[in-house]
Design a protein around this motif. Structure first.
Motif, PDB file in Angstrom:
ATOM      1  N   ILE A 195      11.630  12.391  -2.036  1.00  0.00           N
ATOM      2  CA  ILE A 195      12.867  11.711  -2.424  1.00  0.00           C
ATOM      3  C   ILE A 195      13.159  12.143  -3.863  1.00  0.00           C
ATOM      4  CG2 ILE A 195      14.037   9.498  -2.726  1.00  0.00           C
ATOM      5  CD1 ILE A 195      11.831   8.265  -0.929  1.00  0.00           C
ATOM      6  N   GLU A 196      14.353  12.635  -4.094  1.00  0.00           N
ATOM      7  CA  GLU A 196      14.699  13.132  -5.431  1.00  0.00           C
ATOM      8  C   GLU A 196      14.659  12.012  -6.467  1.00  0.00           C
ATOM      9  OE1 GLU A 196      15.544  16.321  -6.583  1.00  0.00           O
ATOM     10  OE2 GLU A 196      14.678  16.908  -4.658  1.00  0.00           O
ATOM     11  N   ASN A 197      14.053  12.319  -7.624  1.00  0.00           N
ATOM     12  CA  ASN A 197      14.030  11.400  -8.776  1.00  0.00           C
ATOM     13  C   ASN A 197      13.491  10.012  -8.410  1.00  0.00           C
ATOM     14  OD1 ASN A 197      15.149  13.288 -10.646  1.00  0.00           O
ATOM     15  ND2 ASN A 197      17.137  12.952  -9.682  1.00  0.00           N
ATOM     16  N   TYR A 198      12.326  10.019  -7.795  1.00  0.00           N
ATOM     17  CA  TYR A 198      11.778   8.756  -7.271  1.00  0.00           C
ATOM     18  C   TYR A 198      10.259   8.828  -7.338  1.00  0.00           C
ATOM     19  CZ  TYR A 198      12.285   4.587  -4.256  1.00  0.00           C
ATOM     20  OH  TYR A 198      12.299   3.317  -3.755  1.00  0.00           O
ATOM     21  N   ASN A 199       9.637   7.783  -7.842  1.00  0.00           N
ATOM     22  CA  ASN A 199       8.176   7.776  -7.976  1.00  0.00           C
ATOM     23  C   ASN A 199       7.525   7.457  -6.635  1.00  0.00           C
ATOM     24  OD1 ASN A 199       5.457   7.156  -8.532  1.00  0.00           O
ATOM     25  ND2 ASN A 199       5.947   6.478 -10.604  1.00  0.00           N
ATOM     26  N   GLN A 200       6.772   8.415  -6.092  1.00  0.00           N
ATOM     27  CA  GLN A 200       6.115   8.246  -4.791  1.00  0.00           C
ATOM     28  C   GLN A 200       4.597   8.439  -4.900  1.00  0.00           C
ATOM     29  OE1 GLN A 200       9.244  11.095  -2.947  1.00  0.00           O
ATOM     30  NE2 GLN A 200       8.502   9.881  -1.227  1.00  0.00           N
ATOM     31  N   ILE A 201       4.053   8.125  -6.056  1.00  0.00           N
ATOM     32  CA  ILE A 201       2.631   8.393  -6.287  1.00  0.00           C
ATOM     33  C   ILE A 201       1.737   7.380  -5.575  1.00  0.00           C
ATOM     34  CG2 ILE A 201       0.826   8.439  -8.070  1.00  0.00           C
ATOM     35  CD1 ILE A 201       2.997   9.566  -9.983  1.00  0.00           C
ATOM     36  N   PHE A 202       2.116   6.099  -5.634  1.00  0.00           N
ATOM     37  CA  PHE A 202       1.170   5.044  -5.250  1.00  0.00           C
ATOM     38  C   PHE A 202       1.374   4.568  -3.810  1.00  0.00           C
ATOM     39  CE2 PHE A 202       1.372   4.586 -10.001  1.00  0.00           C
ATOM     40  CZ  PHE A 202       0.144   5.195 -10.216  1.00  0.00           C
ATOM     41  N   THR A 203       0.920   5.395  -2.865  1.00  0.00           N
ATOM     42  CA  THR A 203       1.097   5.080  -1.442  1.00  0.00           C
ATOM     43  C   THR A 203       0.282   3.863  -1.008  1.00  0.00           C
ATOM     44  OG1 THR A 203      -0.625   6.700  -0.918  1.00  0.00           O
ATOM     45  CG2 THR A 203       1.651   7.427  -0.734  1.00  0.00           C
ATOM     46  N   ARG A 204      -0.751   3.504  -1.758  1.00  0.00           N
ATOM     47  CA  ARG A 204      -1.576   2.351  -1.389  1.00  0.00           C
ATOM     48  C   ARG A 204      -0.739   1.068  -1.338  1.00  0.00           C
ATOM     49  NH1 ARG A 204      -7.008   1.684   0.470  1.00  0.00           N
ATOM     50  NH2 ARG A 204      -7.376   3.653  -0.613  1.00  0.00           N
ATOM     51  N   ASP A 205       0.326   1.007  -2.144  1.00  0.00           N
ATOM     52  CA  ASP A 205       1.144  -0.204  -2.205  1.00  0.00           C
ATOM     53  C   ASP A 205       1.955  -0.426  -0.933  1.00  0.00           C
ATOM     54  OD1 ASP A 205       0.255  -0.445  -4.804  1.00  0.00           O
ATOM     55  OD2 ASP A 205       2.134   0.185  -5.733  1.00  0.00           O
ATOM     56  N   ILE A 206       2.330   0.659  -0.268  1.00  0.00           N
ATOM     57  CA  ILE A 206       3.384   0.536   0.741  1.00  0.00           C
ATOM     58  C   ILE A 206       2.870   0.249   2.147  1.00  0.00           C
ATOM     59  CG2 ILE A 206       4.960   1.945  -0.608  1.00  0.00           C
ATOM     60  CD1 ILE A 206       4.378   4.304   1.170  1.00  0.00           C
ATOM     61  N   GLY A 207       1.582   0.383   2.350  1.00  0.00           N
ATOM     62  CA  GLY A 207       1.016   0.087   3.657  1.00  0.00           C
ATOM     63  C   GLY A 207      -0.488   0.211   3.630  1.00  0.00           C
ATOM     64  N   PHE A 208      -1.134  -0.286   4.669  1.00  0.00           N
ATOM     65  CA  PHE A 208      -2.592  -0.169   4.754  1.00  0.00           C
ATOM     66  C   PHE A 208      -3.019  -0.319   6.206  1.00  0.00           C
ATOM     67  CE2 PHE A 208      -1.353  -4.475   3.618  1.00  0.00           C
ATOM     68  CZ  PHE A 208      -2.027  -5.276   4.523  1.00  0.00           C
TER      69      PHE A 208
END
Length: 304
Positions: free
Chosen positions: A77-90
């Motif tokens: 996604i342009e100009n969007y922080n996508q580093i912390f995938t742990r937050d979004i699901g488990f």
């Protein structure tokens, strides 16, 4: 189809979603900071540069692939922080739980939808909107599910309070055969050294019987003592306030004897080696400026 399987933090890893720092956007405005550590670096002019973070994440990917782990990445996604995938699901056992995260991070879930589409739809759940829970607060330890929360009456006033007691109850109801133990965490909006953003900021199990822990990350001493009694004091690596700030508890296990760690965590890394672990050291100090580290940037899908 992906056959999910996660029962603890350290069994041999087979598949993982690793976040991405590509096109992570401009330095946030002060009002946009999600946590006090990011705010600190925004104000100081030391917020991490995109290329440095890309390089760090590539080093992490290289180690994962060295151990033949299947590495999935979010769609960009342009100009969007996508580093912390742990937050979004488990994942718990063979169930994928979509998190209810901060509303302006919702696009991050969309960016991994292509992975979720490879999972049996009956194995994908999403809590109702009043249930707050993020993957950094959820840890599996065989028969146990440990969950970080915040029980203060001012929960709604804290952007750093990410998992509520409704989230704890949701997991209890979903996994009645597990022992669900919640931990009341210390939160701060202004001092990163006194803010356990998630449970993995002050605790993480390793190997078969070891763990990293920060006593003052827990609001109640009884919660800390529960873990001391469960693991045994001799099996715990006690970190300091500054080590907690540097995210020493946020390493990542590829196997029961293989841990990926930040290369500057000298005291921890020496202790790990003394206790029989192979330590894969990589640079990750720039990403740490956003109050997240190695565990935060992974979403494990399959372990043995």
């Amino acid at each position: 189809m992906l056959k999910l399987n996660i029962n603890n933090e350290s069994s041999r890893l087979r598949a993982v979603v690793l976040g991405s720092a590509v096109s992570s956007g401009p330095v946030p405005e002060v009002a946009e900071a999600y946590d006090p550590k990011s705010l600190e670096h925004i104000l100081a002019g030391t917020y991490p540069k995109e290329q440095d973070m890309i390089n760090e994440m590539q080093a992490f990917k290289n180690v994962l692939q060295k151990y033949d782990v299947a590495v999935y990445r979010p769609e960009n996604i342009e100009n969007y922080n996508q580093i912390f995938t742990r937050d979004i699901g488990f994942v718990i056992e063979d169930i994928f739980v979509k998190s209810n995260i901060l509303p302006n991070r919702e696009l991050e879930i969309d960016a991994i939808q292509y992975i979720i589409d490879q999972i049996d739809p009956k194995k994908v759940v999403r809590p109702p909107s009043e249930v707050h829970i993020e993957g950094g607060d959820v840890m599996l330890w065989n028969d146990y599910i440990f969950i970080g929360t915040y029980k203060g009456s001012d929960y709604k006033d804290y952007i750093t309070a990410r998992t509520n007691m409704l989230g704890v109850q949701y997991i209890r109801d979903l996994f009645p055969h597990k022992i669900v133990k919640e931990f009341d965490l210390v939160k701060s909006k202004i001092e990163a050294r006194d803010n356990a953003l998630h449970l993995d900021c002050c605790f993480q199990p390793l190997g078969n019987n070891k763990a990293i822990i920060y006593k003052n990350g827990f609001r109640e001493e009884a919660d800390y003592l529960f873990l001391v009694n469960l693991f045994g004091k001799e099996n715990l690596f006690q970190i300091t306030r500054d080590e907690m700030y540097d995210m020493n508890s946020n390493v990542f296990s590829i196997d029961t004897n293989v841990v990926v760690s930040e290369r500057n965590f000298t005291r921890l890394n020496n202790w790990l080696r003394e206790n029989g672990f192979i330590v894969e050291e990589i640079p990750y100090a720039e990403i740490a400026k956003q109050e997240g580290l190695l565990r935060c940037s992974t979403l494990p899908l399959i372990r043995d």
